[in-house]
Write an enzyme that holds these catalytic residues in place. Structure first.
Site, PDB file in Angstrom:
ATOM      1  CG  LEU A  27      -1.941  -0.943   1.324  1.00 24.75           C
ATOM      2  CD1 LEU A  27      -2.411  -1.384   2.633  1.00 24.75           C
ATOM      3  CD2 LEU A  27      -2.756  -0.534   0.417  1.00 24.75           C
ATOM      4  CD  GLN A 102       4.529  -4.094  -4.562  1.00 25.64           C
ATOM      5  OE1 GLN A 102       3.982  -3.076  -4.614  1.00 25.64           O
ATOM      6  NE2 GLN A 102       3.211  -5.530  -4.922  1.00 25.64           N
ATOM      7  N   GLY A 178       4.980  -7.306 -10.762  1.00 27.24           N
ATOM      8  CA  GLY A 178       3.579  -7.371 -12.231  1.00 27.24           C
ATOM      9  C   GLY A 178       2.482  -6.920 -12.731  1.00 27.24           C
ATOM     10  CE1 TYR A 182       2.833   2.718 -11.233  1.00 22.24           C
ATOM     11  CE2 TYR A 182       2.371   0.627 -10.234  1.00 22.24           C
ATOM     12  CZ  TYR A 182       2.228   2.415 -10.198  1.00 22.24           C
ATOM     13  OH  TYR A 182       1.140   3.057  -9.776  1.00 22.24           O
ATOM     14  NE  ARG A 229      -0.689  -7.231  -5.383  1.00 20.62           N
ATOM     15  CZ  ARG A 229      -1.852  -5.881  -5.035  1.00 20.62           C
ATOM     16  NH1 ARG A 229      -0.813  -4.517  -5.178  1.00 20.62           N
ATOM     17  NH2 ARG A 229      -2.615  -5.730  -4.812  1.00 20.62           N
ATOM     18  N   GLY A 302     -11.326  -5.864  -3.182  1.00 13.88           N
ATOM     19  CA  GLY A 302     -12.894  -6.160  -2.533  1.00 13.88           C
ATOM     20  C   GLY A 302     -12.975  -6.433  -1.896  1.00 13.88           C
TER      21      GLY A 302
END
Length: 370
Positions: A27, A102, A178, A182, A229, A302
């Site tokens: 985040l 990350q 990924g 980006y 990801r 979600g």
């Protein structure tokens, strides 16, 4: 009464034994200093949200000076940055938690003013992001420089070095970013990659960069210390793919065949209600990718607005569940979920503002109920 949900069943990712399946996803919060070093406030944020046997994936972190990292976002290529992250990982480990870094490169989603010598952003093709203004300049996005075949291995080596730096900083592993429009995602998606060489055109060619990069990072730090990801339907920064099931189906199949010991695959659900322009997408599903990947799978997107769904997906798939906005406002979210306690509402206006407000000042449930 404690929950019997599969969210609270242990699971092993790589060499790590987790005690529950609730994940703090990456985040972006823009609380690093002017040199992209994590501050004491960043350390406190992650310390608060660490749980015994729980997984945190830290925010998108610039892999190199050329990655185009934004003001207030962290990086991991200087000694000071590595030391700043070491304080964060120490704080998480002191509470019995685990944390992955990350690894991020913005590709075309940045500006020359944020790159050394003001050189243009890079991308698989010279296609700018259209009809959007870059928030840090107030100007349209620039036409990026198309990476040459000779330049691509240099970018891959930046990821490799960043992975090594992350391990040096005490991270338990790295997540290759990924997703979300980006650089890696730009190679994968048909809308942003119109190359005619071995890195463009077919699904196999558009997936090549992600697969080569993963192989290099795995070889540098070990398969068990690497996750990745993806976001087949993200729509971030005008990105889309003409055949998402075929495209990511191929990539996941190849990941399974080439790197079955990866710590995890992390994917964003099509129903994601935060980043997507398309709302309430229930016609698409991650299920084919879940079926193709035999290792740990993290589902994101979600869940803040439908916590019941987190239990349902965990119970029916065995997935780990990444919950973002609710984790921001509830540092003790694991405790609250386990005991079916109400959540504190997040304040969206403080997500990217800097400072302690809306970052490290959210209360734990015991403080509210006292």
């Amino acid at each position: 009464m404690a929950s019997t949900s599969s969210l609270f069943k242990p699971i092993k990712i790589g060499n790590i034994q987790l005690e529950h399946r609730i994940v703090h996803p990456p985040l972006t919060r823009f609380r690093a200093d002017e040199n992209h070093v994590p501050t004491a406030m960043v350390e406190e944020y992650y310390r608060q949200r660490a749980t015994k046997g729980g997984l945190i994936i830290a925010e998108a972190t610039g892999i190199s000076p050329g990655s185009g990292i934004y003001p207030g976002a962290p990086s991991i290529h200087t000694k000071d940055q590595i030391e700043g992250w070491k304080r964060v990982t120490d704080a998480v480990h002191a509470r019995g938690g685990y944390i992955f870094s990350q690894l991020w490169h913005g590709g075309r989603v940045t500006d020359s003013s944020l790159r050394p010598n003001n050189v243009l952003p890079v991308a698989p093709s010279p296609i700018p992001i259209k009809d959007e203004i870059f928030q840090f300049t107030g100007k349209p996005f620039e036409v990026p420089h198309e990476l040459t075949v000779d330049e691509i291995p240099e970018i891959i080596q930046e990821y490799v070095q960043a992975a090594k730096n992350a391990i040096e900083a005490g991270f338990d592993g790295v997540e290759i970013h990924g997703a979300n429009g980006y650089l890696i995602d730009q190679f994968i998606n048909s809308s942003s990659n119109t190359r005619t060489d071995q890195y463009g055109g077919s699904v196999e060619n558009r997936g090549r960069f992600a697969l080569e990069l993963t192989k290099a990072v795995v070889e540098s730090v070990g398969e068990a210390y690497v996750g990745i990801r993806f976001s087949p339907w993200s729509e971030f920064y005008g990105i889309y793919d003409d055949t998402p099931y075929e495209t990511w189906g191929y990539i996941i199949k190849e990941m399974q065949e080439r790197h079955p010991g990866l710590a995890y695959v992390h994917m964003i659900e099509p129903r994601d209600d935060y980043s997507r322009k398309t709302q309430n997408d229930t016609s698409n599903t991650l299920d084919p990718f879940r079926a193709a990947w035999k290792g740990p799978f993290i589902s994101a997107g979600g869940y803040t607005t439908n916590i019941k769904l987190a239990h349902e997906v965990a119970d029916t798939t065995g997935n780990l569940i990444a919950i973002g906005r609710a984790y921001v406002a509830n540092q003790d979210i694991v405790y609250r979920l386990e005991h079916d306690l109400p959540f504190t509402k997040y304040d969206r206006t403080t997500f990217y503002t800097g400072g302690a407000a809306g970052y490290i000042d959210y209360p734990v449930y015991q403080d509210i109920s006292a």
